[in-house]
Scaffold this motif. Structure first.
Motif, mmCIF file in Angstrom:
data_model
loop_
_atom_site.group_PDB
_atom_site.id
_atom_site.type_symbol
_atom_site.label_atom_id
_atom_site.label_comp_id
_atom_site.label_asym_id
_atom_site.label_seq_id
_atom_site.Cartn_x
_atom_site.Cartn_y
_atom_site.Cartn_z
ATOM 1 N N LEU A 330 -51.807 29.828 13.233
ATOM 2 C CA LEU A 330 -50.843 30.626 14.671
ATOM 3 C C LEU A 330 -49.895 30.758 14.306
ATOM 4 C CD1 LEU A 330 -53.395 27.627 16.838
ATOM 5 C CD2 LEU A 330 -52.878 30.457 16.409
ATOM 6 N N ASN A 331 -49.031 30.927 13.876
ATOM 7 C CA ASN A 331 -47.121 31.433 13.996
ATOM 8 C C ASN A 331 -47.211 32.856 14.118
ATOM 9 O OD1 ASN A 331 -44.959 32.031 12.668
ATOM 10 N ND2 ASN A 331 -45.571 30.212 11.069
ATOM 11 N N GLY A 332 -45.918 33.362 15.363
ATOM 12 C CA GLY A 332 -45.586 34.472 15.081
ATOM 13 C C GLY A 332 -44.753 34.621 14.835
ATOM 14 N N PHE A 333 -44.219 34.453 13.441
ATOM 15 C CA PHE A 333 -42.918 34.772 13.185
ATOM 16 C C PHE A 333 -43.996 36.127 11.451
ATOM 17 C CE2 PHE A 333 -40.896 34.743 8.971
ATOM 18 C CZ PHE A 333 -39.245 35.464 9.294
ATOM 19 N N PRO A 334 -44.013 37.061 11.525
ATOM 20 C CA PRO A 334 -44.867 38.364 10.691
ATOM 21 C C PRO A 334 -44.384 36.711 8.936
ATOM 22 C CG PRO A 334 -42.309 38.967 10.931
ATOM 23 C CD PRO A 334 -43.027 37.290 11.487
ATOM 24 N N SER A 335 -45.481 37.383 8.557
ATOM 25 C CA SER A 335 -45.588 36.749 7.166
ATOM 26 C C SER A 335 -46.378 37.880 6.378
ATOM 27 C CB SER A 335 -46.888 35.798 6.586
ATOM 28 O OG SER A 335 -45.853 34.311 7.943
ATOM 29 N N LEU A 336 -46.274 37.849 5.359
ATOM 30 C CA LEU A 336 -46.902 38.858 3.985
ATOM 31 C C LEU A 336 -47.989 37.874 3.241
ATOM 32 C CD1 LEU A 336 -43.504 40.966 2.581
ATOM 33 C CD2 LEU A 336 -45.607 41.597 4.483
ATOM 34 N N VAL A 337 -48.910 39.011 3.298
ATOM 35 C CA VAL A 337 -49.977 38.403 2.068
ATOM 36 C C VAL A 337 -50.078 39.114 1.088
ATOM 37 C CG1 VAL A 337 -52.233 38.658 2.410
ATOM 38 C CG2 VAL A 337 -52.246 38.747 4.465
ATOM 39 N N MET A 338 -49.422 37.843 0.262
ATOM 40 C CA MET A 338 -48.978 37.778 -0.856
ATOM 41 C C MET A 338 -50.056 37.468 -2.368
ATOM 42 S SD MET A 338 -45.260 38.130 -0.850
ATOM 43 C CE MET A 338 -44.425 39.003 -1.950
ATOM 44 N N TYR A 488 -49.304 39.139 8.702
ATOM 45 C CA TYR A 488 -50.481 38.383 9.381
ATOM 46 C C TYR A 488 -49.090 38.192 10.697
ATOM 47 C CZ TYR A 488 -53.731 34.633 9.490
ATOM 48 O OH TYR A 488 -54.552 34.084 9.833
ATOM 49 N N LEU A 489 -49.719 38.196 11.585
ATOM 50 C CA LEU A 489 -49.191 36.860 12.385
ATOM 51 C C LEU A 489 -49.931 36.655 14.069
ATOM 52 C CD1 LEU A 489 -46.565 38.933 14.372
ATOM 53 C CD2 LEU A 489 -48.119 39.845 13.166
ATOM 54 N N SER A 490 -50.126 35.759 14.582
ATOM 55 C CA SER A 490 -50.433 35.541 15.756
ATOM 56 C C SER A 490 -49.487 36.207 16.755
ATOM 57 C CB SER A 490 -51.034 33.888 15.387
ATOM 58 O OG SER A 490 -51.704 33.500 15.227
ATOM 59 N N TYR A 491 -50.011 36.110 17.934
ATOM 60 C CA TYR A 491 -49.231 36.731 19.396
ATOM 61 C C TYR A 491 -48.850 35.800 20.361
ATOM 62 C CZ TYR A 491 -50.018 41.830 18.443
ATOM 63 O OH TYR A 491 -50.150 42.886 17.793
ATOM 64 N N ASP A 492 -47.994 35.298 20.613
ATOM 65 C CA ASP A 492 -48.011 34.159 21.449
ATOM 66 C C ASP A 492 -46.920 34.293 21.853
ATOM 67 O OD1 ASP A 492 -47.681 31.452 21.841
ATOM 68 O OD2 ASP A 492 -45.899 31.525 21.320
ATOM 69 N N GLY A 493 -46.534 33.942 23.387
ATOM 70 C CA GLY A 493 -46.474 33.964 24.745
ATOM 71 C C GLY A 493 -46.363 33.400 25.668
#
Length: 672
Positions: A330-338, A488-493
Motif C-alpha cells: 500500500l504505497n502511492g509512490f511509484p516503484s519499479l519491479v526489478m 508498481y503502485l497503489s492508488y490513494d486519496g
C-alpha cells in the motif's frame, strides 16, 4: 538504454542538473588557450588558416523557459555573450568544395534543438552545408559540400606519413577560434573494437573543439583528422587521412558495436549498429535517414533484450511468485519491479525525499536506474480537472521543490517553468494504464526532458528522464514505455479526491473503469467491482470528504493470466484517524514456493489467529480480522478474502465484533 562501447569524447554529466550543462557549460567554461601556437613556414600558414573553419550551430532564437530572475548574461565572456552561434568543432577543405570534419561533430546537429551545423571562417562569414557526400560512423569522419563555398585552396595530403615527425594540431580549441599547436607523431594504435585500422597517436595539445580539425606535418600536409583526447595522458588520437581518401563514395556507413541495457535487470545486449544508405543528401535528409537506422537499432535491441529469457521475465517464472502471491504493497509512490542477483523480482523505489507545497500539497522524489521517480500530491487549491488537463502545471509544481538550474558563468539560475510541452500524448501500457507523455525542449543545452505521468486520485505518479536531443530521445522514450509495465503502485486519496478523479474517464485504467464508488457523506459508502463489493454506514466508521481510501493494486494470477487489479482495499475514517476498514485478497501459493507461504496459507484456511474473529492489541490499537469469503472449493479454495477493522486504544471484544459484523453484513465476494 543504448551505450557506446569505447567512448572517449567529452559528454555531459548525468542527473537532474548535470544534463542541463552539456553544451552550455562547455561554452561557459571556455577560456583562452595557454599553449603557445606552433610556428609553420610563413608561406604555409595563410593557406592553413584559410582552409580551416569553425563548425558552428545557431543559438536558440527564443527561450520559453521562465527563471527566478533575469539571466546574468553580462557575466559571460564578451565573445560568447555576443556570438549568435555555439562553436562545436573544426572542419577543413580537402578538395574542390569537399570539406571534412569528425562525424561526432555533425552528430550534434542530428535531431538537434539548435539548428543545422555550418562552417564559419576567420572573418566571421558563415557557410551553410549543402550535401553530405561521405560518412563513416566507426571511423568518425564526414565529407560534405557547402551551399555557397568560399574560394579557398584545399590542404594537400600525405597518406603515408612517417613516425616520430613533428606534427601540428589545427583546430577551434575550447571554442575560442582556430589555433595551431605542435607535438610529435608518436605511434599507431589499433582501433579498439576489431583492429580494423590504426589510429595516429600524437602529443600535440588537443582541447574540446579540436575535433574534426586537420593534423598536419611540417610541410602543412594533412596526415589525419583530429578526433579524440586521451583520458589519462597527453596523447591524442587522429584518423589517418588515408582512411578518408579510400572511403566508398556517395555512401553513409554505420558500423559500431554498442551495448544495450534495461533498468529492471542486469542483462546486457551487445550488438553492432550496422547499415548504410546512399548519398549525397541534404543535412535534413541525412539526419532523417541516420535516425531511422539508429532508432531501428534501439527498437531491435530492446526487443531482443526483453526476449532473451522470456520464461523468467516478470511476471513469468518462479522468481515472480513472491510478488504475484504476496500481499499488495500500500504505497502511492511509484516503484519499479526489478530482478535481484538471485533471480527474484521485487520492488525498488530508492531513497524517497519529500518536499511540501502550499495548501497541503507535496512532491516525493527518488531516483532508480536512469529515471527520476515522482509522486505529486495535488495542492487543495488546484482542481483535479485543471491538474490533469493543464500540461504545463505538473512540471511547474515539481519545479517548485525539485528545481532545475541553468548555469550562467559562476551562477546557477533556478528555472521556474518550462512552459507548454512540445509533446502531449497518451500511452497505454500492457496493463491498460493510461500515461500522459509530455516532453519539454531545453534548447540552451540541446536536451529534452521526457515525463511519463500516471494520473492517480491525489495527483500524479511519474517517471522523468533527460535525453540529449537526437537518437537518445527515441532511446529513452521506448525505454520508458517498456518500463511502464514494471511500475508498481497503489492508488490513494481522500474520498473527495476519489470523486473528482473518477470523473476523468478517459484517463482511468481499465481496472478502475470496472469499479463503482458511491459516496454519500455522513450516510453511506459503497464499493463494487467484479471481484468484491461492500458497503457501510457511519455506524462502522466516519464517511466524510477527508476520509481516506487506498486501493492496493497488485499483479496477480487470474485464471492462468497475470492481471493488474485491486488486491487490497483500505478505508480510513480520516487521513489523521486510526479507524481503518481493510479487505484483503490472498491467493493460494504456487507450487514450489517457500514453506512460510504455505504455512500462512494453511492458517488462513483453518481460520487461525489472527483471522479467527478475536480482537487483539498492538501499537496502541485494537484490531479484529476474519475470513470474509473465498473462491473455489471450501476445503481448498484458490482465493481467500479477509475482512478487518481496527481502531485506536484498547477496545473490548464485543464492541470490536459488532464493528466486524457491520462490515460483513454487506460484503459480497463476486470473483469467480
Amino acid at each position: 538504454m543504448a551505450r557506446g562501447s569505447t567512448e572517449k569524447r567529452a559528454r555531459g554529466g548525468d542527473g537532474w542538473r548535470g544534463w542541463l550543462g552539456r553544451l552550455a557549460l562547455l561554452a561557459l567554461a571556455a577560456g583562452p588557450a595557454h599553449a603557445a601556437a606552433a610556428v609553420l613556414d610563413p608561406a604555409v600558414l595563410p593557406q592553413v588558416q584559410a582552409a580551416t573553419f569553425e563548425v558552428v550551430v545557431p543559438k536558440p532564437a527564443s527561450d520559453p523557459l521562465s527563471y527566478e530572475k533575469p539571466l546574468p548574461l553580462e557575466l559571460l565572456p564578451y565573445q560568447f555573450r555576443t556570438d549568435k552561434y555555439f562553436s562545436i568543432g573544426t572542419a577543413f577543405a580537402l578538395g574542390d568544395d569537399r570539406y571534412v570534419t569528425a562525424a561526432h561533430v555533425l552528430d550534434v546537429g542530428i535531431g538537434s534543438l539548435l539548428g543545422e551545423p555550418a562552417l564559419r571562417d576567420a572573418s566571421g562569414q558563415v557557410y551553410a552545408i549543402d550535401k553530405i557526400l561521405e560518412f563513416s560512423q566507426q571511423r568518425d569522419f564526414v565529407v560534405f559540400s557547402l551551399a555557397h563555398p568560399p574560394k579557398v585552396k584545399p590542404l594537400p595530403v600525405d597518406a603515408a606519413p612517417a613516425l616520430n615527425q613533428a606534427v601540428y594540431a589545427v583546430g577551434n580549441a575550447l571554442g575560442t577560434g582556430v589555433v595551431i599547436r605542435d607535438g610529435l607523431y608518436t605511434s599507431n594504435t589499433p582501433e579498439e573494437q576489431d583492429g580494423r585500422w590504426k589510429w595516429i597517436r600524437f602529443s600535440a595539445a588537443a582541447s574540446p573543439g579540436n575535433s574534426g580539425g586537420p593534423l598536419l606535418d611540417k610541410d602543412g600536409k594533412v596526415i589525419g583528422v583530429v578526433l579524440m583526447k586521451s583520458a589519462n595522458e597527453n596523447l591524442n588520437y587522429a584518423l589517418p587521412i588515408a582512411e578518408v581518401l579510400k572511403a566508398p563514395a556517395n555512401t553513409a556507413v554505420l558500423d559500431q558495436r554498442r551495448s544495450y541495457q534495461f533498468d529492471v535487470f542486469d542483462a546486457t545486449q551487445v550488438d553492432d549498429v550496422k547499415g548504410q544508405f546512399a548519398l549525397p543528401k541534404s543535412f535534413a535528409e541525412f539526419g532523417a535517414a541516420y535516425l531511422g537506422l539508429v532508432d531501428g537499432y534501439s527498437d531491435s535491441q530492446l526487443g531482443a533484450l526483453l526476449a532473451k529469457d522470456p520464461e523468467h521475465l516478470f511476471p513469468h517464472g518462479s522468481g515472480s511468485n513472491r510478488l504475484l502471491y504476496g500481499q499488495a504493497y500500500l504505497n502511492g509512490f511509484p516503484s519499479l519491479v526489478m530482478r535481484d542477483s538471485d533471480g527474484d523480482w521485487g520492488i525498488s523505489h530508492g531513497s524517497v525525499d519529500r518536499q511540501n507545497l502550499p495548501h497541503n500539497g507535496y512532491v516525493e522524489r527518488s531516483h532508480v536506474g536512469h529515471q527520476g521517480l515522482f509522486h505529486l500530491r495535488r495542492p487543495d487549491d488546484v482542481t483535479a480537472d485543471r491538474l490533469y488537463h493543464d500540461p504545463q502545471l505538473l512540471m511547474d509544481l515539481i519545479l517548485k521543490v525539485a528545481p532545475l538550474q541553468r548555469p550562467v558563468a559562476t551562477e546557477q539560475i533556478k528555472i521556474t517553468s518550462l512552459g507548454k510541452p512540445q509533446q502531449d500524448t497518451v500511452y497505454t501500457d500492457g496493463y491498460h494504464r493510461r500515461w500522459q507523455v509530455r516532453s519539454w525542449p531545453l534548447a540552451y543545452s540541446d536536451t529534452v526532458l521526457i515525463c511519463f505521468a500516471l494520473p492517480v486520485p491525489d495527483g500524479y505518479a511519474a517517471m522523468v528522464r533527460f535525453a540529449k536531443a537526437g537518437p537518445q530521445v527515441h532511446d529513452s522514450t521506448i525505454d520508458l514505455k517498456a518500463l511502464t509495465d514494471f511500475v508498481y503502485l497503489s492508488y490513494d486519496g481522500t474520498l473527495a479526491q476519489w470523486r473528482d478523479f473518477l470523473k476523468q474517464d478517459a484517463l482511468l485504467p481499465d481496472a478502475l473503469r470496472a469499479v463503482t464508488l458511491d459516496v454519500d457523506y455522513g450516510k453511506r459508502l459503497a464499493y463494487r467491482s467484479p471481484r468484491l463489493a461492500f458497503a457501510y454506514t457511519p455506524a462502522l466508521q466516519a464517511i466524510q470528504p477527508d476520509s481516506g481510501l487506498t486501493l492496493g493494486f497488485s499483479y496477480f494470477v487470474d485464471h492462468g493470466k497475470v492481471v493488474w487489479d485491486v488486491a487490497q482495499v483500505l478505508a480510513k475514517a480520516s487521513v489523521h484517524d486510526s479507524d481503518v476498514v481493510r479487505l484483503n485478497r490472498l491467493a493460494r501459493p504456487a507450487d514450489g514456493m517457500d514453506d512460510n507461504f504455505r504455512s500462512e496459507w494453511d492458517k488462513l484456511r483453518r481460520r487461525e489467529h489472527p483471522v479467527d474473529g478475536v480482537a487483539f492489541n498492538g501499537d496502541d490499537a485494537t484490531m479484529i480480522d476474519t475470513i470474509g469469503g473465498s473462491v473455489g472449493p471450501k476445503d481448498d479454495p484458490g482465493v481467500i478474502y479477509t475482512a478487518a477493522y481496527a481502531t485506536k486504544g484498547n477496545q473490548p471484544q464485543a464492541a470490536m465484533k459488532a464493528k466486524l459484523d457491520l462490515l460483513l453484513k454487506d460484503l459480497e465476494i463476486r470473483e469467480r
